[in-house]
Scaffold this motif. Structure first.
Motif, short mmCIF file in Angstrom:
data_model
loop_
_atom_site.label_atom_id
_atom_site.label_comp_id
_atom_site.label_asym_id
_atom_site.label_seq_id
_atom_site.Cartn_x
_atom_site.Cartn_y
_atom_site.Cartn_z
N VAL A 164 0.84 -1.20 0.00
CA VAL A 164 0.00 0.00 0.00
C VAL A 164 0.87 1.25 0.00
N TYR A 165 1.94 1.23 0.80
CA TYR A 165 2.84 2.37 0.86
C TYR A 165 3.46 2.64 -0.52
N HIS A 166 3.95 1.61 -1.16
CA HIS A 166 4.67 1.80 -2.42
C HIS A 166 3.76 2.36 -3.51
N GLN A 167 2.49 1.95 -3.51
CA GLN A 167 1.57 2.49 -4.50
C GLN A 167 1.39 3.99 -4.32
N ALA A 168 1.26 4.43 -3.06
CA ALA A 168 1.12 5.86 -2.79
C ALA A 168 2.42 6.61 -3.07
N PRO A 204 10.33 -3.28 5.58
CA PRO A 204 9.50 -3.16 6.78
C PRO A 204 8.77 -1.82 6.77
N ILE A 205 7.52 -1.84 7.16
CA ILE A 205 6.70 -0.64 7.05
C ILE A 205 7.21 0.48 7.94
N ASP A 206 7.84 0.17 9.07
CA ASP A 206 8.32 1.25 9.93
C ASP A 206 9.45 2.02 9.26
N GLN A 207 10.26 1.34 8.46
CA GLN A 207 11.32 2.03 7.73
C GLN A 207 10.74 2.89 6.61
N LEU A 208 9.69 2.41 5.98
CA LEU A 208 9.04 3.21 4.95
C LEU A 208 8.38 4.45 5.55
#
Length: 262
Positions: A164-168, A204-208
């Protein structure tokens, strides 16, 4: 047969049973299934995905890696066959990193050294282009552009998966290019962006979320019409890729070091 390219992966507009026949554009061309295998395998080898960790569902993996659902399914099945992933049925089922991923399979899922040199070159090209776009966006971004960019930073802050993060994130950088209003000059930047995104690996999402601080800082600089700060933020954000994209992680891995994404 006509083809289309999505974030560095070219797909033939072929029937469903031929999906996945595309290739990773630009460097070391490989079919799309192998490209997905490589990206997930490197994420596991580099500790970005941990043993026992659950992957997003097949549709989210496909969207996050910009491939067709059929390509994602075949790649995940292939990695499971190789002992890198495991697939479990039932209410708590899904696709998980194996508790003890096959070391032999992971050794085969590494980008050749010559290809990493080319990726560093792509990062340098992105650096120059993104700094220029940030400068023009600080001069030309409209209130509508700024609202859209702020919304995208919120979406990234709230994202609970790398997909989800990468799409945004992809949409954010394209929106900055649109706000710069440089016409066809942005097309080369988008081509470089697509090629680099073709090498995106799960993080990892926290790094993103930490990486999103740069996005927030950039939007603030654009809103303030502060060209210098906008360029500085973009420079730091992209330059960090040399250390934190997989090419830097592979190099840091040799002495036992590691880093996070930019």
């Amino acid at each position: 047969m006509p083809s289309r390219t999505v974030d560095g992966v070219a797909h033939d507009d072929a029937p469903a049973d031929a999906l996945g026949a595309g290739v990773l554009g630009g460097l070391g061309r490989r079919n799309a299934i192998d490209a997905v295998r490589l990206r997930i395998g490197m994420a596991i080898s580099l500790g970005m995905l941990q043993p026992g960790e659950r992957l997003p569902d097949q549709e989210e993996v496909a969207r996050g890696l910009s491939v067709s659902p059929m390509t994602a399914r075949r790649a995940l099945m292939s990695l499971a066959d190789d002992g890198v992933l495991v697939r479990r049925r039932g209410r708590s089922g899904g696709t998980f990193v194996a508790d003890q991923p096959s070391a032999e399979a992971l050794r085969r899922l590494v980008v050749p050294a010559a290809e990493t040199v080319e990726v560093h070159g792509l990062i340098d090209r992105r650096l120059l282009m993104e700094c220029a776009l940030a400068h023009f966006a600080a001069l030309r971004a409209t209130d509508e552009h700024l609202r859209h960019l702020e919304e995208l930073t919120r979406r990234m802050a709230e994202a609970q998966s790398w997909s989800v993060y990468h799409q945004a994130d992809d949409e954010f950088h394209r929106a900055v290019a649109e706000a710069a209003a440089v016409g066809n000059a942005a097309e080369e930047y988008l081509r470089v962006l697509e090629q680099l995104y073709g090498y995106f690996i799960p993080y990892p999402i926290d790094q993103l979320h930490l990486s999103n601080h740069d996005h927030i800082g950039l939007v603030r600089a654009l809103a303030a019409r502060d060209c210098r700060t906008a360029v500085d933020v973009s420079h730091q954000h992209v330059d960090r890729l040399h250390r934190t994209m997989f090419v830097g992680l592979l190099e840091a891995r040799r002495p036992g070091d590691a880093a996070g994404p930019a």
